[in-house]
Structure formats: C-alpha cells, structure tokens
Design an enzyme around this catalytic site. Structure first.
Site, PDB file in Angstrom:
ATOM      1  N   LYS A 104      -7.770  -4.878  -3.202  1.00  0.00           N
ATOM      2  CA  LYS A 104      -7.429  -4.794  -4.632  1.00  0.00           C
ATOM      3  C   LYS A 104      -8.686  -4.767  -5.490  1.00  0.00           C
ATOM      4  CE  LYS A 104      -3.833  -7.037  -6.168  1.00  0.00           C
ATOM      5  NZ  LYS A 104      -2.917  -8.093  -6.654  1.00  0.00           N
ATOM      6  N   GLU A 129     -14.702  -9.122   4.347  1.00  0.00           N
ATOM      7  CA  GLU A 129     -14.456  -8.504   5.650  1.00  0.00           C
ATOM      8  C   GLU A 129     -14.138  -7.014   5.502  1.00  0.00           C
ATOM      9  OE1 GLU A 129     -12.902 -12.813   5.849  1.00  0.00           O
ATOM     10  OE2 GLU A 129     -12.862 -11.130   4.440  1.00  0.00           O
ATOM     11  N   GLY A 149      -0.578 -10.263  -1.776  1.00  0.00           N
ATOM     12  CA  GLY A 149      -0.979  -9.511  -0.590  1.00  0.00           C
ATOM     13  C   GLY A 149       0.055  -9.526   0.510  1.00  0.00           C
ATOM     14  N   ARG A 150       0.637 -10.689   0.776  1.00  0.00           N
ATOM     15  CA  ARG A 150       1.592 -10.789   1.888  1.00  0.00           C
ATOM     16  C   ARG A 150       2.967 -10.246   1.516  1.00  0.00           C
ATOM     17  NH1 ARG A 150      -0.032 -15.410  -0.239  1.00  0.00           N
ATOM     18  NH2 ARG A 150       1.405 -16.939  -1.112  1.00  0.00           N
ATOM     19  N   GLU A 189       1.236 -18.910   4.717  1.00  0.00           N
ATOM     20  CA  GLU A 189       0.382 -18.789   3.541  1.00  0.00           C
ATOM     21  C   GLU A 189       1.175 -19.087   2.281  1.00  0.00           C
ATOM     22  OE1 GLU A 189      -3.198 -15.965   3.294  1.00  0.00           O
ATOM     23  OE2 GLU A 189      -1.694 -14.969   2.044  1.00  0.00           O
ATOM     24  N   HIS A 244       9.285 -15.935  30.071  1.00  0.00           N
ATOM     25  CA  HIS A 244       8.473 -16.227  31.247  1.00  0.00           C
ATOM     26  C   HIS A 244       7.156 -16.895  30.875  1.00  0.00           C
ATOM     27  CE1 HIS A 244      11.007 -14.090  34.200  1.00  0.00           C
ATOM     28  NE2 HIS A 244      11.394 -13.436  33.116  1.00  0.00           N
ATOM     29  N   LYS A 289     -14.028 -19.212   2.893  1.00  0.00           N
ATOM     30  CA  LYS A 289     -14.662 -17.948   2.545  1.00  0.00           C
ATOM     31  C   LYS A 289     -15.890 -18.177   1.679  1.00  0.00           C
ATOM     32  CE  LYS A 289     -11.841 -14.730   1.073  1.00  0.00           C
ATOM     33  NZ  LYS A 289     -10.679 -14.108   0.387  1.00  0.00           N
TER      34      LYS A 289
END
Length: 544
Positions: free
Chosen positions: A207, A213, A269-270, A355, A386, A506
C-alpha cells in the site's frame, strides 16, 4: 463505567451452565435426542453446517445468542456495513464488504459512495488481465508474458497464494504463477528459477510502497530483470505493475503509474484478497471467475447482515469459538479441509483470525480478564490423519475442529472422492463418540492393552458441506470466517482490525540491520543476549 464482559448476565449464566454440562458426553446428548443430527444444523448461501457434534444444548445456544445481543452484535454489524469508523485505534472505516458489493450498491465513507471507485479499479484490473491473458501485453523484447510473480507479504501474499492454489482448477495453465514473500533470499531465488526475464511480469503489492520485506524483494526483482535484459531501465515499465497508493514511490521505482492499482485505508491487509491485491488471482482465473468469487463473498455478507442469529452461519461459528475458548479453555481450533486445492486455507485463516483477535486489551484500552484469539491451524485431509490427529483423538488437550467437505470432486478419479468424504464423516463421528473400554474388550483385546485403545470421545467438531469448490464457493467460505472473526471480536470487545503487535519487532529490525551491515564494529545498546547474537552473526558472516 462500561460493563465488563464477565459481568454481563449471559456470561455469568454461561459460567454456571458450563459447570452443569462440563462432563456431559456427546453420547448422552445424541441418545437423549434422536433428531439432534437434523436439529443442530443451519444452511445458507449453499453451505450446510452441522454443529450437532458440539458440546452444547439448546440452553447453551440460547445463552450464547443472549450474549451476542447483550454485546450489541447487531448494532455493530450495522455500523461496519454502513461505513462507520469502527477501527477506533486507527480512526478508519472497515469496509471489505464494499469490495464485493454490486455496482448499484451505495456504501458511504465520510458521506461519499465508495462503490463506483471499487468497480472502476475492478474494471481496470479486468482490462489489464485480459490483455496479459490474450498475449496483447508484451514485455520489453516484444515477447508475451508467460510467468507472473506476486511480491507481497502478510495479506498481500497469503490471500493471493491461497486463492491461486484453491482455484488452480480454473487457472490458465499457459501462465506460470509464483509468489515471493519472505525476505529470506531463498524465496526469491527459488521463485524465479528457470524463468525468462523477457516473459516475466512482477506484481509488487504494498500500500505504501515502503514495506521492508516487499521492497527488498522488489529491488532484487528489478536487478534480476535488468540483468537479464541488458540493463535498459525502460524495461521495468513493461515487466512491473504495482498494487499501491503511493504514486510517487511507484513512479520512482520505474513503474508506469497507469499500471498502478489502488485500494483504500478502509481495507485491512488480511481482508484484501478481493481488492486489487487479488490481481494475480484475476490473472490466473480470469475476470469472470474473479467476479464470481466476489459474488460469493457478497452472498455471505448479505446472509450475515440479515439472517437471524440462530440461523446465521458466521454468528454460530463465532459463538462456538467463544464457548470453547473461554469456558472450556480450548487454546486452538483446527481447520481441516478435505480438498487438496484448499491446502493453504488454514495458513490463510491463521492471519485472518490471529492477527485480528490476538489482543490483550479491550476497545477502551482495558486489560481483558478472559482469553481471546484462539490459535488456528490445520492441514488438508487425509494427510493430517496420519500426523496430528492422534493428539486430537487421544491427547490431553481439547481441540475443536472444523471439517470442510465437498459433494463433488474437482477431478473425479475412481473411488477417491467417496473415500475422502467417508473420512470426513468418520473422523467427526470418532471424535464425538470415541470407543469405550467395554467396546475395546468386546473385540478380544488383552486387558493390559485396553487403556491404550480407548477413545474418550466428546471432542467437538463442525462439519461444513457444500457441493463443489467453485470461485463463488471460495468467496463464501472466506467471508464465513471473516464474519465469524468479527463476531468473536465483538463479544470480546477487542478491535479485530488493527495489528499493532506486528510493529515492535519490525521497528527493532530496522535498527539492527545497519548494525549487522556496518563495516566497523558498531556500538551496541541492546540487552546482553541481543548484543552477543549480533556479534556472533557478524563473525559468522565474515568467515570464508
């Protein structure tokens, strides 16, 4: 003074009720009510929810619904859908529902209808996607695009990755899709291995166009492209597009702002996979399928907004999560899709849920005195059977489960789908009813082995069934969990739409990076552990 959640009448009644039914077994509940399997179900928007294998009675549900009313869930739902700034800590509206509203809808933020802007972006995305998919968009050397690399992190990665994997059946297999999120260089190297720069398109999703990152990976991608195309900087505009709102930085990077697709501060964001963040999804499945995805989202939105709570799928899931988290001390919830295409769905839900509701203070800043935000996790069936199902069946922790199954196979192959769905039903049955010592003995098991083969049962689960994994159904499933998360947040009185918890680490990393890269020994002012780790890393890095 505001009423604390634990002081609400329904909460107190639930606490007393829990004491009464805590030891009640699902075997007893089903024995007492022969219609329980039909009664404790709900259906909407093509999704069928069987919640009969939960440790609840009609009284439990009545009290949970009363709690929702006492917490003003309906009022807060209306506030969200009408564009009120319910994200109080950031003074923002929360309107991911506007991203999938039809063209004629009216949803206002600060008095302005935002729906026309949403559809203007969608139309630009569709035009761009069609040009790429048809081969009309050419790279710097005149070759058509055959590989798309999405660069983002968090919601700018998890949503697109999950959607691509979930809808791969509908994707254009002439295009290769890769996703880069981790600042670990391996992620970029492996994603671009064997790709031809002349045929590769990068989507940079940030944004602000400043995410550490993402921009580190974007710069590496830029260098990789220019190295492969002879260093001509004008090539960047033919091989990069941006999902961002920062035109200045996008332009400085070398991207034509005509190829910048924006979104808004009222989209978290999510909650953004159905915004321009979903450009890679649209490139993969095409604009028509993408709009079907949005249609599914919207159908679940309408159900959540209008259905009575007792038949409201997101409300029921949300209230059950509160019931187990706060009254049974369940720390986690397992989401178990019996559909290989949904292999990334649990990872997507981890961000959506954890979050959002991983908060320790209420909206007014008071420390909570109850648990919030259970840990979500899972794997597709039957793989999980399993590995970790052993703990769910016979471990000491209570782990409520959501099983997700489909009536029709995406790729019919012999008996596979019948076997897959048999396991959905069998696992839910085994978790609920278990196997008693008497049953084990009746099978001729030696006495000393009996305890090892007993299944206590009474392990709760939901089963969600729908016909087929289509783009529309994926939208419904995601919206189902989005609104379930909102329901939980309202009950817990936390803000599901901020994420200050990701900031501290961060910020500290930004301080440490120059200390790691310094050509001379830096002056370190961290704690003794961090100082020592930095020195050791610097020593390791310089060894040959």
């Amino acid at each position: 003074m505001k009423t604390l959640l634990t002081d609400r009448p329904a909460w107190k009644s639930l606490s007393e009720h829990h004491k009464e039914i805590e030891k009640l077994h699902l075997r007893e509940l089903f024995a007492e009510d022969g219609n329980r399997g039909e009664q404790f179900t709900a259906e909407a928007a093509g999704l069928f929810l069987d919640y009969s294998k939960n440790r609840v009675t009609e009284t439990t549900l009545k009290l949970l619904l009363q709690l929702a009313q006492e917490c003003n869930l309906r009022t807060k739902m209306d506030a969200m859908f009408s564009g009120e700034k319910i994200n109080a800590t950031e003074n923002r509206a929360v309107l991911h529902v506007a991203l999938r509203a039809p063209r004629d809808a009216v949803i206002k933020v600060d008095g302005k209808n935002v729906v026309p802007e949403v559809h203007a972006v969608l139309d630009r995305m569709a035009d761009f996607s069609n040009r790429v998919r048809k081969g009309d968009w050419k790279g710097h050397t005149g070759k058509r695009i055959r590989s798309v690399v999405n660069i983002g992190i968090g919601g700018s990665d998890l949503g697109p990755v999950m959607a691509y994997e979930a809808l791969k059946h509908y994707s254009d297999r002439a295009l290769t899709f890769r996703f880069v999120s981790n600042v670990d260089g391996i992620d970029f190297v492996e994603a671009t291995r064997e790709l031809d720069p002349a045929e590769t398109l990068f989507i940079v999703s940030s944004k602000t166009f400043t995410t550490l990152e993402t921009m580190t990976n974007a710069q590496t991608a830029r260098d990789w492209l220019l190295s492969g195309l002879g260093g001509d900087r004008s090539a960047v505009a033919k091989h990069f597009v941006a999902v961002s709102t920062n035109a200045e930085k996008v332009s400085a990077f070398g991207i034509d702002t005509a190829n910048m697709f924006g979104f808004w501060d009222w989209v978290g964001g999510r909650y953004s996979m159905d915004s321009a963040i979903g450009l890679s999804t649209m490139l993969a499945i095409g604009p028509d399928n993408f709009r079907a995805l949005l249609k599914g989202f919207h159908e679940m939105d309408e159900h959540f907004l209008t259905a009575p709570f007792e038949r409201n799928l997101p409300v029921l899931l949300g209230l059950l999560a509160v019931w187990y988290t706060d009254f049974f001390d369940a720390q986690t919830i397992a989401v178990l899709p019996y559909e290989q295409y949904l292999k990334r769905f649990p990872a997507y839900l981890q961000q959506l849920t954890m979050e959002s509701n991983g908060k320790h203070v209420t909206l007014d800043g008071q420390q909570v005195n109850y648990d919030t935000g259970p840990i979500f996790w899972g794997e597709p069936g039957t793989n999980g059977q399993h590995s970790f199902y052993q703990l769910i069946h016979q471990g000491t922790r209570l782990i409520p489960c959501d099983f997700i199954g489909f009536g029709q196979a995406m790729t019919p192959l012999g008996r596979h789908h019948d076997m897959l769905l048999a396991n959905v039903f069998a696992q839910a049955e085994a978790l609920a009813f278990g196997k008693t010592a008497e049953q084990v003995k009746a099978e001729g098991t030696a006495d000393w082995l009996v305890p090892h083969r007993v299944f206590e049962g009474n392990r709760p689960s939901n089963v969600i069934l729908t016909e087929r994994l289509t783009p529309e159904v994926l939208g419904k499933l995601v919206a189902l969990y989005e609104h379930s998360v909102f329901t939980q947040g309202v009950i817990w009185n936390v803000n599901p739409f901020d994420q200050w918890g990701v900031e501290l680490g961060k910020a500290l990393a930004q301080r440490i990076v120059p200390e790691l890269e310094s050509p001379t020994e830096p002056a370190l002012n961290h704690d003794s552990s961090t100082n020592n780790l930095i020195r050791r890393y610097r020593a390791m890095r310089t060894r040959t």
